[in-house]
Design an enzyme around this catalytic site. Structure first.
Site, mmCIF file in Angstrom:
data_model
loop_
_atom_site.group_PDB
_atom_site.id
_atom_site.type_symbol
_atom_site.label_atom_id
_atom_site.label_comp_id
_atom_site.label_asym_id
_atom_site.label_seq_id
_atom_site.Cartn_x
_atom_site.Cartn_y
_atom_site.Cartn_z
ATOM 1 N NE ARG A 169 -7.689 4.867 2.623
ATOM 2 C CZ ARG A 169 -8.527 4.038 3.256
ATOM 3 N NH1 ARG A 169 -9.763 4.418 3.504
ATOM 4 N NH2 ARG A 169 -8.124 2.851 3.650
ATOM 5 N NE ARG A 222 -10.361 8.538 -2.292
ATOM 6 C CZ ARG A 222 -10.982 7.965 -1.276
ATOM 7 N NH1 ARG A 222 -10.936 6.691 -1.145
ATOM 8 N NH2 ARG A 222 -11.608 8.661 -0.392
ATOM 9 C CG ASP A 262 -8.850 -3.439 -4.205
ATOM 10 O OD1 ASP A 262 -8.254 -2.846 -3.302
ATOM 11 O OD2 ASP A 262 -9.655 -4.373 -3.996
ATOM 12 N NE ARG A 300 -4.171 -1.673 0.279
ATOM 13 C CZ ARG A 300 -5.259 -1.826 1.041
ATOM 14 N NH1 ARG A 300 -5.568 -0.925 1.930
ATOM 15 N NH2 ARG A 300 -6.040 -2.857 0.856
ATOM 16 C CE1 TYR A 340 -12.841 -7.692 1.577
ATOM 17 C CE2 TYR A 340 -11.225 -9.306 0.857
ATOM 18 C CZ TYR A 340 -11.570 -8.224 1.638
ATOM 19 O OH TYR A 340 -10.643 -7.662 2.479
HETATM 20 O O1 1CP Z 1 0.092 -1.575 -2.497
HETATM 21 C C1 1CP Z 1 -0.252 -0.695 -3.309
HETATM 22 O O2 1CP Z 1 0.120 0.478 -3.245
HETATM 23 C C2 1CP Z 1 -1.119 -1.120 -4.491
HETATM 24 C C3 1CP Z 1 -2.505 -0.972 -4.336
HETATM 25 C C4 1CP Z 1 -3.393 -1.933 -3.574
HETATM 26 C C5 1CP Z 1 -3.248 -3.315 -3.290
HETATM 27 C C6 1CP Z 1 -2.049 -4.202 -3.531
HETATM 28 C C7 1CP Z 1 -4.658 -1.545 -3.113
HETATM 29 C C8 1CP Z 1 -5.201 -0.186 -3.214
HETATM 30 N N1 1CP Z 1 -5.294 -2.646 -2.625
HETATM 31 C C9 1CP Z 1 -4.469 -3.741 -2.705
HETATM 32 C C10 1CP Z 1 -4.752 -5.127 -2.327
HETATM 33 C C11 1CP Z 1 -5.927 -5.414 -1.479
HETATM 34 N N2 1CP Z 1 -7.206 -4.887 -1.540
HETATM 35 C C12 1CP Z 1 -5.949 -6.428 -0.501
HETATM 36 C C13 1CP Z 1 -4.790 -7.358 -0.222
HETATM 37 C C14 1CP Z 1 -3.732 -6.712 0.591
HETATM 38 C C15 1CP Z 1 -4.140 -6.304 1.981
HETATM 39 O O3 1CP Z 1 -4.464 -7.198 2.774
HETATM 40 O O4 1CP Z 1 -4.090 -5.105 2.256
HETATM 41 C C16 1CP Z 1 -7.228 -6.464 0.076
HETATM 42 C C17 1CP Z 1 -7.717 -7.375 1.184
HETATM 43 C C18 1CP Z 1 -8.018 -5.487 -0.588
HETATM 44 C C19 1CP Z 1 -9.460 -5.202 -0.373
HETATM 45 C C20 1CP Z 1 -9.638 -3.765 -0.040
HETATM 46 N N3 1CP Z 1 -9.651 -2.768 -0.970
HETATM 47 C C21 1CP Z 1 -9.697 -3.184 1.232
HETATM 48 C C22 1CP Z 1 -9.630 -3.933 2.560
HETATM 49 C C23 1CP Z 1 -10.985 -4.148 3.107
HETATM 50 C C24 1CP Z 1 -10.941 -5.049 4.320
HETATM 51 O O5 1CP Z 1 -11.606 -6.085 4.279
HETATM 52 O O6 1CP Z 1 -10.231 -4.726 5.283
HETATM 53 C C25 1CP Z 1 -9.798 -1.786 1.059
HETATM 54 C C26 1CP Z 1 -9.945 -0.738 2.099
HETATM 55 C C27 1CP Z 1 -9.746 -1.555 -0.337
HETATM 56 C C28 1CP Z 1 -9.710 -0.244 -1.018
HETATM 57 C C29 1CP Z 1 -8.335 0.193 -1.353
HETATM 58 N N4 1CP Z 1 -7.477 -0.520 -2.161
HETATM 59 C C30 1CP Z 1 -6.317 0.194 -2.344
HETATM 60 C C31 1CP Z 1 -6.442 1.425 -1.628
HETATM 61 C C32 1CP Z 1 -5.398 2.508 -1.608
HETATM 62 C C33 1CP Z 1 -7.706 1.409 -1.006
HETATM 63 C C34 1CP Z 1 -8.296 2.529 -0.179
HETATM 64 C C35 1CP Z 1 -9.326 3.166 -1.059
HETATM 65 C C36 1CP Z 1 -9.488 4.627 -0.870
HETATM 66 O O7 1CP Z 1 -8.792 5.427 -1.499
HETATM 67 O O8 1CP Z 1 -10.422 4.957 -0.124
#
Ligand code: 1CP
Length: 354
Positions: free
Chosen positions: A31, A40, A77, A27, A154
């Protein structure tokens, strides 16, 4: 094709000698960066950002403009795959990801099909090639996907969950249905990652964020078995270069030997494991990626430096370590502390690489 200017990350994944320990952060675009929040806002919402290759390229490069990271990761994502399967992904304000049509009925599960990445996930492939052009061979680009089990969590729950009650109910009551979903997911993820590789991803990572909620037996049967199939089906070379892969199961510390036995090149570690002991267990077979507790980044730079030094010391001399966090960067992390982390890894790791 010109050579990569910094191939430290790819070399470390293959346990080849490097001058220092490479670092990137899960990540790393997100944010905690004000410029990310601005882009965004321009996109409108998170999903529109993912689906716009120009803006996805912009945010992928943002952390690299601030910090001397050794790899870029595609901005996207894991949930784009079930979205491409027709489940209708959306993000409700402050509530995280949700699906309009979660898998609740047997007919919907039986109807599930593998999406063609070149058409249904065209925007991801376009982002990958555009990011590669923008990176201009400075550092390698990592592609990624969720694991079949983590995606299924999910798809079945319809969003995030505290206890995964519905997934686990299906696992114990209708295991054949869950196996069907996992089989489709495994084929979808293999095709998706191979398409990312053909579009220019130079390494790939499988995120098994929720495998760690399973029992020992269920983890092997419902998560790892499908990861193993994906690893067996991944392209290992593209455009004359090796394309290494990384498998990360959060909470997978008990299962490192089984994970290493999938045939992957590297195993991601969360912060609960001692990286020195992990190296003793599987370091002859795979590289290790990790494993600083993301919460350390809330402490002062001197503390961050001490904790970085501890992990480098525990891994010890030689190659095969990619420094990372044990999970994604938290939203309110001060960007200056990320600078301190990257600087500490680069400064303190040289002595372990003779
Ligand atoms: O790492 C990076 O910079 C690349 C971007 C990236 C990656 C690799 C994002 C952007 N998401 C992911 C993978 C991801 N997404 C995972 C696996 C890794 C981890 O465990 O963190 C998972 C479980 C998700 C699902 C997801 N998408 C969540 C988690 C929800 C939960 O169940 O806790 C969330 C909050 C998102 C949205 C998201 N994805 C990425 C970002 C920056 C965000 C936040 C969105 C925003 O801007 O509001």
């Amino acid at each position: 094709m010109t050579a990569l200017k910094n191939d430290t990350f790819l070399r470390a994944l293959q346990r080849q000698p490097t001058a220092y320990t490479p670092v990137w952060l899960m990540r790393q675009a997100g944010r905690y960066l004000p410029e990310y929040n601005q882009t965004r806002a321009r996109a409108g919402d998170f999903l529109s950002l993912c689906k716009n290759p120009d803006l996805a390229t912009e945010v992928t490069l943002q952390p690299l403009a601030r910090f001397p990271l050794d790899a870029a990761i595609l901005f996207s994502d894991i949930l784009t795959v079930p979205d491409a399967m027709g489940l209708g992904l959306y993000f409700s304000q402050g509530e995280g990801p949700k699906f309009e049509r979660p898998l609740r009925e047997e007919w919907a599960i039986r109807d599930l099909a593998v999406p063609d990445p070149e058409t249904h996930l065209r925007y991801v492939m376009d982002a990958v090639s555009q990011i590669r052009r923008a990176l201009d061979n400075q550092v390698p680009l990592i592609g990624f996907s969720g694991s079949p089990f983590t995606l299924a969590c999910y798809m079945i729950e319809g969003g995030s969950s505290q206890d995964f009650a519905q997934v686990k109910a299906m696992l114990y009551q209708r295991p054949e249905l869950l196996h069907h979903i996992l089989d489709v997911n495994a084929r979808a993820v293999t095709a998706y990652l191979n398409a990312q590789i053909e579009s220019g991803a130079q390494a790939v990572m499988i995120f098994d964020t929720w495998g760690g909620v399973l029992s020992h037996a269920a983890y092997h049967e419902f998560s790892l078995r499908y990861i193993e199939r994906i690893v067996a089906g991944l392209k290992r070379e593209h455009a004359g270069a090796a394309v290494p892969n990384i498998v990360f199961t959060k909470g997978g510390g008990h299962w490192l030997e089984s994970i290493a036995a999938t045939g992957c090149d590297a195993v991601g570690l969360d912060w609960t494991v001692d990286i020195g002991l992990a190296r003793e267990r599987v370091g002859a077979k795979v590289a290790l990626q990790g494993n600083l507790d993301p919460a350390v980044l809330f402490a002062a730079p001197e503390v961050i430096r001490t904790e970085v030094a501890r992990i480098l010391e525990r891994f010890g001399p030689g190659s095969g370590h990619v420094f990372n966090l044990g999970h994604g960067i938290a939203q309110h992390t001060p960007p200056d502390h990320v600078s301190a982390l990257v600087e500490a890894v680069h400064q303190l790791s040289g002595k372990y690489h003779a």
